[in-house]
Design a protein around this motif. Structure first.
Motif, PDB file in Angstrom:
ATOM      1  N   ASP A   1       0.832  -1.196   0.000  1.00  0.00           N
ATOM      2  CA  ASP A   1       0.000   0.000   0.000  1.00  0.00           C
ATOM      3  C   ASP A   1       0.874   1.256   0.000  1.00  0.00           C
ATOM      4  OD1 ASP A   1      -2.571   1.258   0.121  1.00  0.00           O
ATOM      5  OD2 ASP A   1      -2.132   1.775   2.212  1.00  0.00           O
ATOM      6  N   GLY A   2       0.464   2.242  -0.776  1.00  0.00           N
ATOM      7  CA  GLY A   2       1.213   3.489  -0.874  1.00  0.00           C
ATOM      8  C   GLY A   2       2.036   3.586  -2.141  1.00  0.00           C
ATOM      9  N   LEU A   3       2.227   2.480  -2.834  1.00  0.00           N
ATOM     10  CA  LEU A   3       3.026   2.459  -4.056  1.00  0.00           C
ATOM     11  C   LEU A   3       2.113   2.567  -5.277  1.00  0.00           C
ATOM     12  CD1 LEU A   3       5.784   2.069  -5.446  1.00  0.00           C
ATOM     13  CD2 LEU A   3       5.380  -0.403  -5.329  1.00  0.00           C
ATOM     14  N   ILE A   4       2.463   3.476  -6.187  1.00  0.00           N
ATOM     15  CA  ILE A   4       1.764   3.616  -7.467  1.00  0.00           C
ATOM     16  C   ILE A   4       2.830   3.622  -8.556  1.00  0.00           C
ATOM     17  CG2 ILE A   4       0.190   4.972  -8.884  1.00  0.00           C
ATOM     18  CD1 ILE A   4      -0.846   6.318  -6.356  1.00  0.00           C
ATOM     19  N   LEU A   5       2.707   2.674  -9.489  1.00  0.00           N
ATOM     20  CA  LEU A   5       3.664   2.542 -10.589  1.00  0.00           C
ATOM     21  C   LEU A   5       2.952   2.638 -11.926  1.00  0.00           C
ATOM     22  CD1 LEU A   5       5.817  -0.494  -9.380  1.00  0.00           C
ATOM     23  CD2 LEU A   5       6.489   1.911  -9.408  1.00  0.00           C
ATOM     24  N   ALA A   6       3.622   3.225 -12.912  1.00  0.00           N
ATOM     25  CA  ALA A   6       3.123   3.276 -14.282  1.00  0.00           C
ATOM     26  C   ALA A   6       4.110   2.560 -15.183  1.00  0.00           C
ATOM     27  CB  ALA A   6       2.961   4.723 -14.743  1.00  0.00           C
ATOM     28  N   GLU A   7       3.577   1.828 -16.169  1.00  0.00           N
ATOM     29  CA  GLU A   7       4.415   1.105 -17.125  1.00  0.00           C
ATOM     30  C   GLU A   7       3.938   1.395 -18.536  1.00  0.00           C
ATOM     31  OE1 GLU A   7       4.109  -3.040 -16.297  1.00  0.00           O
ATOM     32  OE2 GLU A   7       5.160  -2.894 -14.393  1.00  0.00           O
ATOM     33  N   ILE A   8       4.891   1.411 -19.445  1.00  0.00           N
ATOM     34  CA  ILE A   8       4.591   1.499 -20.863  1.00  0.00           C
ATOM     35  C   ILE A   8       5.380   0.399 -21.562  1.00  0.00           C
ATOM     36  CG2 ILE A   8       6.406   3.237 -21.264  1.00  0.00           C
ATOM     37  CD1 ILE A   8       4.580   4.403 -23.470  1.00  0.00           C
ATOM     38  N   GLU A   9       4.704  -0.329 -22.455  1.00  0.00           N
ATOM     39  CA  GLU A   9       5.379  -1.362 -23.236  1.00  0.00           C
ATOM     40  C   GLU A   9       5.800  -0.758 -24.560  1.00  0.00           C
ATOM     41  OE1 GLU A   9       4.090  -5.316 -23.403  1.00  0.00           O
ATOM     42  OE2 GLU A   9       3.496  -5.358 -21.293  1.00  0.00           O
ATOM     43  N   LEU A  10       7.015  -1.092 -24.971  1.00  0.00           N
ATOM     44  CA  LEU A  10       7.609  -0.513 -26.173  1.00  0.00           C
ATOM     45  C   LEU A  10       7.934  -1.600 -27.184  1.00  0.00           C
ATOM     46  CD1 LEU A  10      10.091   1.816 -24.257  1.00  0.00           C
ATOM     47  CD2 LEU A  10       7.871   2.445 -25.200  1.00  0.00           C
ATOM     48  N   SER A  11       8.148  -1.186 -28.427  1.00  0.00           N
ATOM     49  CA  SER A  11       8.546  -2.150 -29.458  1.00  0.00           C
ATOM     50  C   SER A  11      10.062  -2.229 -29.585  1.00  0.00           C
ATOM     51  CB  SER A  11       7.911  -1.807 -30.801  1.00  0.00           C
ATOM     52  OG  SER A  11       8.219  -0.483 -31.173  1.00  0.00           O
ATOM     53  N   SER A  12      10.780  -1.235 -29.026  1.00  0.00           N
ATOM     54  CA  SER A  12      12.245  -1.289 -28.967  1.00  0.00           C
ATOM     55  C   SER A  12      12.693  -0.494 -27.753  1.00  0.00           C
ATOM     56  CB  SER A  12      12.885  -0.713 -30.240  1.00  0.00           C
ATOM     57  OG  SER A  12      12.804   0.694 -30.241  1.00  0.00           O
ATOM     58  N   GLU A  13      13.881  -0.777 -27.264  1.00  0.00           N
ATOM     59  CA  GLU A  13      14.384  -0.083 -26.069  1.00  0.00           C
ATOM     60  C   GLU A  13      14.627   1.398 -26.325  1.00  0.00           C
ATOM     61  OE1 GLU A  13      17.463  -1.887 -23.797  1.00  0.00           O
ATOM     62  OE2 GLU A  13      16.525  -3.867 -23.846  1.00  0.00           O
ATOM     63  N   SER A  14      14.852   1.782 -27.584  1.00  0.00           N
ATOM     64  CA  SER A  14      15.152   3.177 -27.903  1.00  0.00           C
ATOM     65  C   SER A  14      13.914   3.964 -28.347  1.00  0.00           C
ATOM     66  CB  SER A  14      16.221   3.241 -28.996  1.00  0.00           C
ATOM     67  OG  SER A  14      15.749   2.593 -30.167  1.00  0.00           O
ATOM     68  N   GLU A  15      12.747   3.325 -28.330  1.00  0.00           N
ATOM     69  CA  GLU A  15      11.519   3.984 -28.778  1.00  0.00           C
ATOM     70  C   GLU A  15      11.193   5.184 -27.894  1.00  0.00           C
ATOM     71  OE1 GLU A  15       6.846   2.807 -29.568  1.00  0.00           O
ATOM     72  OE2 GLU A  15       8.287   1.256 -29.028  1.00  0.00           O
ATOM     73  N   SER A  16      10.812   6.293 -28.516  1.00  0.00           N
ATOM     74  CA  SER A  16      10.455   7.491 -27.751  1.00  0.00           C
ATOM     75  C   SER A  16       8.953   7.485 -27.466  1.00  0.00           C
ATOM     76  CB  SER A  16      10.868   8.746 -28.499  1.00  0.00           C
ATOM     77  OG  SER A  16      10.177   8.823 -29.721  1.00  0.00           O
ATOM     78  N   PHE A  17       8.551   8.253 -26.468  1.00  0.00           N
ATOM     79  CA  PHE A  17       7.148   8.337 -26.077  1.00  0.00           C
ATOM     80  C   PHE A  17       6.934   9.642 -25.331  1.00  0.00           C
ATOM     81  CE2 PHE A  17       9.589   6.000 -22.968  1.00  0.00           C
ATOM     82  CZ  PHE A  17       9.278   6.637 -21.779  1.00  0.00           C
ATOM     83  N   GLU A  18       5.689  10.083 -25.292  1.00  0.00           N
ATOM     84  CA  GLU A  18       5.324  11.289 -24.553  1.00  0.00           C
ATOM     85  C   GLU A  18       5.199  10.948 -23.073  1.00  0.00           C
ATOM     86  OE1 GLU A  18       1.460  14.233 -24.187  1.00  0.00           O
ATOM     87  OE2 GLU A  18       1.882  13.279 -26.126  1.00  0.00           O
ATOM     88  N   ARG A  19       5.820  11.776 -22.238  1.00  0.00           N
ATOM     89  CA  ARG A  19       5.763  11.559 -20.790  1.00  0.00           C
ATOM     90  C   ARG A  19       4.560  12.291 -20.209  1.00  0.00           C
ATOM     91  NH1 ARG A  19      10.652  10.187 -17.845  1.00  0.00           N
ATOM     92  NH2 ARG A  19       9.707  11.324 -16.144  1.00  0.00           N
ATOM     93  N   PRO A  20       3.648  11.570 -19.573  1.00  0.00           N
ATOM     94  CA  PRO A  20       2.516  12.238 -18.924  1.00  0.00           C
ATOM     95  C   PRO A  20       3.006  13.155 -17.805  1.00  0.00           C
ATOM     96  CG  PRO A  20       2.202   9.844 -18.993  1.00  0.00           C
ATOM     97  CD  PRO A  20       3.604  10.113 -19.444  1.00  0.00           C
ATOM     98  N   ALA A  21       2.237  14.192 -17.507  1.00  0.00           N
ATOM     99  CA  ALA A  21       2.608  15.153 -16.456  1.00  0.00           C
ATOM    100  C   ALA A  21       2.720  14.487 -15.089  1.00  0.00           C
ATOM    101  CB  ALA A  21       1.590  16.285 -16.410  1.00  0.00           C
TER     102      ALA A  21
END
Length: 158
Positions: A110-130
């Motif tokens: 309890d108290g832990l909140i984690l976010a994950e994003i799955e990618l197609s390559s380790e170098s793939e870029s993505f938008e970071r949520p605020a």
């Protein structure tokens, strides 16, 4: 080969609020070793899976997942899995056209909140949520298999 490539981040609880209902997950580990884990997961009693994950190499690892009967999963979770179980509510968020999963842990984590994003390559870029906080992809303490051995609630410093 089934390859999972994901990045994991802490979530700023002051900035993130779920936009949809989440799904309650209960999961446990039948086997944990340095080179693999075998996990059982039940999703709110509606579906269940047996998952085998290999050792991480960077952000990647082998992941094989198989549907199993919910009754079998519940039996394994109740009688065969190591303790404590992982209990969490998973939410899905779409940011920049990409799916993020946000796990709000209960029980001994309890108290832990984690976010994950799955990618197609380790170098793939993505938008970071605020609401995204510090990246913890390389910190094994935040792997669910480790959280079941050393729950977040017992850490001296996160």
């Amino acid at each position: 080969m089934a390859l999972e490539i994901e990045r994991k981040f802490l979530v700023d609880r002051d900035l993130w609020r779920p936009r949809h209902d989440g799904t309650f997950y209960r999961q446990g580990y039948l086997s944990r070793a340095e080179d693999r884990v075998v996990r059982v997961r039940a999703l709110a009693g509606r579906a269940a899976f047996l998952t085998i994950k290999g050792r991480s190499a960077g952000l990647s690892r082998i992941e094989l997942e198989y549907p199993i009967p919910v009754e079998d999963a519940e039996l394994m979770l109740d009688r065969l899995c190591e303790r404590p179980l992982i209990e969490k509510t998973r939410y899905e968020e779409t940011v920049g056209g990409r799916l993020w999963t946000v796990d709000v842990f209960q029980g001994e984590n309890d108290g832990l909140i984690l976010a994950e994003i799955e990618l197609s390559s380790e170098s793939e870029s993505f938008e970071r949520p605020a609401w995204l906080g510090r990246e913890v992809s390389d910190d094994p303490r935040y792997f669910n298999s480790e959280l079941s051995k050393q729950p977040f609630g017992y850490w001296k410093t996160p």
